[in-house]
Design a protein around this motif. Structure first.
Motif, PDB file in Angstrom:
ATOM      1  N   UNK A   1       0.648  -1.345  -0.086  1.00  0.00           N
ATOM      2  CA  UNK A   1      -0.049   0.119  -0.018  1.00  0.00           C
ATOM      3  C   UNK A   1       0.882   1.161   0.219  1.00  0.00           C
ATOM      4  N   UNK A   2       0.529   2.142  -0.908  1.00  0.00           N
ATOM      5  CA  UNK A   2       1.466   3.399  -1.070  1.00  0.00           C
ATOM      6  C   UNK A   2       1.488   4.199   0.389  1.00  0.00           C
ATOM      7  N   UNK A   3       2.507   5.050   0.665  1.00  0.00           N
ATOM      8  CA  UNK A   3       2.297   6.031   1.787  1.00  0.00           C
ATOM      9  C   UNK A   3       0.974   6.927   1.494  1.00  0.00           C
ATOM     10  N   UNK A   4       0.999   7.583   0.303  1.00  0.00           N
ATOM     11  CA  UNK A   4       0.050   8.633  -0.089  1.00  0.00           C
ATOM     12  C   UNK A   4      -0.895   7.919  -1.194  1.00  0.00           C
ATOM     13  N   UNK A   5      -2.145   8.417  -1.399  1.00  0.00           N
ATOM     14  CA  UNK A   5      -2.852   7.841  -2.461  1.00  0.00           C
ATOM     15  C   UNK A   5      -3.151   9.333  -3.126  1.00  0.00           C
ATOM     16  N   UNK A   6      -3.041   9.343  -4.544  1.00  0.00           N
ATOM     17  CA  UNK A   6      -3.199  10.180  -5.316  1.00  0.00           C
ATOM     18  C   UNK A   6      -4.502  10.996  -5.073  1.00  0.00           C
ATOM     19  N   UNK A   7      -5.523  10.230  -5.213  1.00  0.00           N
ATOM     20  CA  UNK A   7      -6.829  10.822  -4.757  1.00  0.00           C
ATOM     21  C   UNK A   7      -7.076  11.748  -3.572  1.00  0.00           C
ATOM     22  N   UNK A   8      -6.144  11.371  -2.635  1.00  0.00           N
ATOM     23  CA  UNK A   8      -6.210  12.266  -1.434  1.00  0.00           C
ATOM     24  C   UNK A   8      -4.985  13.377  -1.488  1.00  0.00           C
ATOM     25  N   UNK A   9      -4.144  13.292  -2.550  1.00  0.00           N
ATOM     26  CA  UNK A   9      -3.313  14.595  -2.473  1.00  0.00           C
ATOM     27  C   UNK A   9      -3.289  15.189  -3.656  1.00  0.00           C
ATOM     28  N   UNK A  10      -4.127  14.807  -4.782  1.00  0.00           N
ATOM     29  CA  UNK A  10      -3.818  15.454  -5.925  1.00  0.00           C
ATOM     30  C   UNK A  10      -4.104  17.046  -5.821  1.00  0.00           C
ATOM     31  N   UNK A  11      -4.817  17.654  -5.137  1.00  0.00           N
ATOM     32  CA  UNK A  11      -5.207  19.059  -4.929  1.00  0.00           C
ATOM     33  C   UNK A  11      -3.732  19.725  -4.739  1.00  0.00           C
ATOM     34  N   UNK A  12      -2.750  19.203  -3.953  1.00  0.00           N
ATOM     35  CA  UNK A  12      -1.231  19.530  -3.747  1.00  0.00           C
ATOM     36  C   UNK A  12      -0.580  19.476  -4.754  1.00  0.00           C
ATOM     37  N   UNK A  13      -0.963  18.704  -5.854  1.00  0.00           N
ATOM     38  CA  UNK A  13      -0.040  18.626  -6.994  1.00  0.00           C
ATOM     39  C   UNK A  13      -0.641  19.439  -8.302  1.00  0.00           C
ATOM     40  N   UNK A  14      -1.527  20.231  -8.008  1.00  0.00           N
ATOM     41  CA  UNK A  14      -2.419  20.857  -9.179  1.00  0.00           C
ATOM     42  C   UNK A  14      -1.468  22.222  -9.128  1.00  0.00           C
ATOM     43  N   UNK A 107       1.968  13.662 -12.007  1.00  0.00           N
ATOM     44  CA  UNK A 107       0.739  13.792 -12.086  1.00  0.00           C
ATOM     45  C   UNK A 107       0.210  11.897 -12.068  1.00  0.00           C
ATOM     46  N   UNK A 108      -0.418  11.662 -11.120  1.00  0.00           N
ATOM     47  CA  UNK A 108      -0.878  10.217 -11.079  1.00  0.00           C
ATOM     48  C   UNK A 108      -0.294   9.405 -10.068  1.00  0.00           C
ATOM     49  N   UNK A 109      -0.790   8.322  -9.596  1.00  0.00           N
ATOM     50  CA  UNK A 109      -0.183   7.627  -8.588  1.00  0.00           C
ATOM     51  C   UNK A 109       1.145   6.981  -8.926  1.00  0.00           C
ATOM     52  N   UNK A 110       1.677   6.653 -10.325  1.00  0.00           N
ATOM     53  CA  UNK A 110       2.730   6.047 -10.542  1.00  0.00           C
ATOM     54  C   UNK A 110       3.804   7.084 -10.125  1.00  0.00           C
ATOM     55  N   UNK A 111       3.768   8.215 -10.538  1.00  0.00           N
ATOM     56  CA  UNK A 111       4.713   9.358 -10.396  1.00  0.00           C
ATOM     57  C   UNK A 111       4.736   9.686  -8.846  1.00  0.00           C
ATOM     58  N   UNK A 112       3.555   9.898  -8.263  1.00  0.00           N
ATOM     59  CA  UNK A 112       3.480  10.239  -6.746  1.00  0.00           C
ATOM     60  C   UNK A 112       4.371   9.216  -6.207  1.00  0.00           C
ATOM     61  N   UNK A 113       4.354   7.979  -6.404  1.00  0.00           N
ATOM     62  CA  UNK A 113       5.091   6.863  -5.887  1.00  0.00           C
ATOM     63  C   UNK A 113       6.603   6.970  -6.005  1.00  0.00           C
TER      64      UNK A 113
END
Length: 155
Positions: A1-14, A107-113
């Motif tokens: 399980x990732x530390x952070x989920x994209x849907x939970x943090x995507x606003x921070x990456x806008x 942008x997206x879970x893969x890049x966030x990971x």
């Protein structure tokens, strides 16, 4: 399980909301920590380009970077963590490791990971927090590697 989920943090990456280049910093460092960063870069085999004052140079040591920082201009180290994903370190001073990431590349879970893995790797190696805040708001981190939690968390 990732530390952070994209849907939970995507606003921070806008980039429209937070600026394209958030501030990322490791505080309380010394020249030895910069050398740890350079050793990590070489150990991981990441591609990089080093310049001082815009002039390409050979990267030798953190001590040489510090000499250049005080004599010739700001040393800049551009590190490619993944295809089309740069981390740009600038040695303004040895007491902190400052770098940028481009939110348009994250942008997206893969890049966030990839970013989370990098923060964890760097934070664990240095034994220090790695904090990211919106562009121009370094005193209000949004997320980062927390040494005590040993993972990346929302602040």
């Amino acid at each position: 399980m990732p530390d952070l989920l994209w849907d939970d943090v995507k606003v921070l990456f806008d980039p429209e909301v937070n600026g394209a280049l958030p501030d990322v910093v490791v505080e309380g460092t010394a020249l030895e920590d910069w050398q740890v960063l350079l050793d990590l870069l070489r150990e991981q085999g990441w591609q990089y380009a080093y310049s001082v004052g815009g002039e390409p140079m050979e990267l030798t040591s953190a001590a040489d970077m510090a000499v250049a920082a005080y004599a010739d201009g700001v040393p800049e180290l551009r590190v490619c963590l993944a295809l089309d994903m740069l981390v740009i370190f600038r040695m303004y001073r040895t007491e902190s490791i400052d770098f940028d990431v481009d939110l348009r590349e994250l942008q997206g879970q893969e890049r966030l990971d990839v970013l989370v893995d990098f923060f964890c790797l760097l934070g664990r190696r240095l034994g220090k927090s790695v904090l990211m805040s919106a562009e121009g708001s370094p005193d209000h981190p949004d997320l980062g590697f927390d040494v005590d939690a040993d993972r990346v968390v929302l602040m």
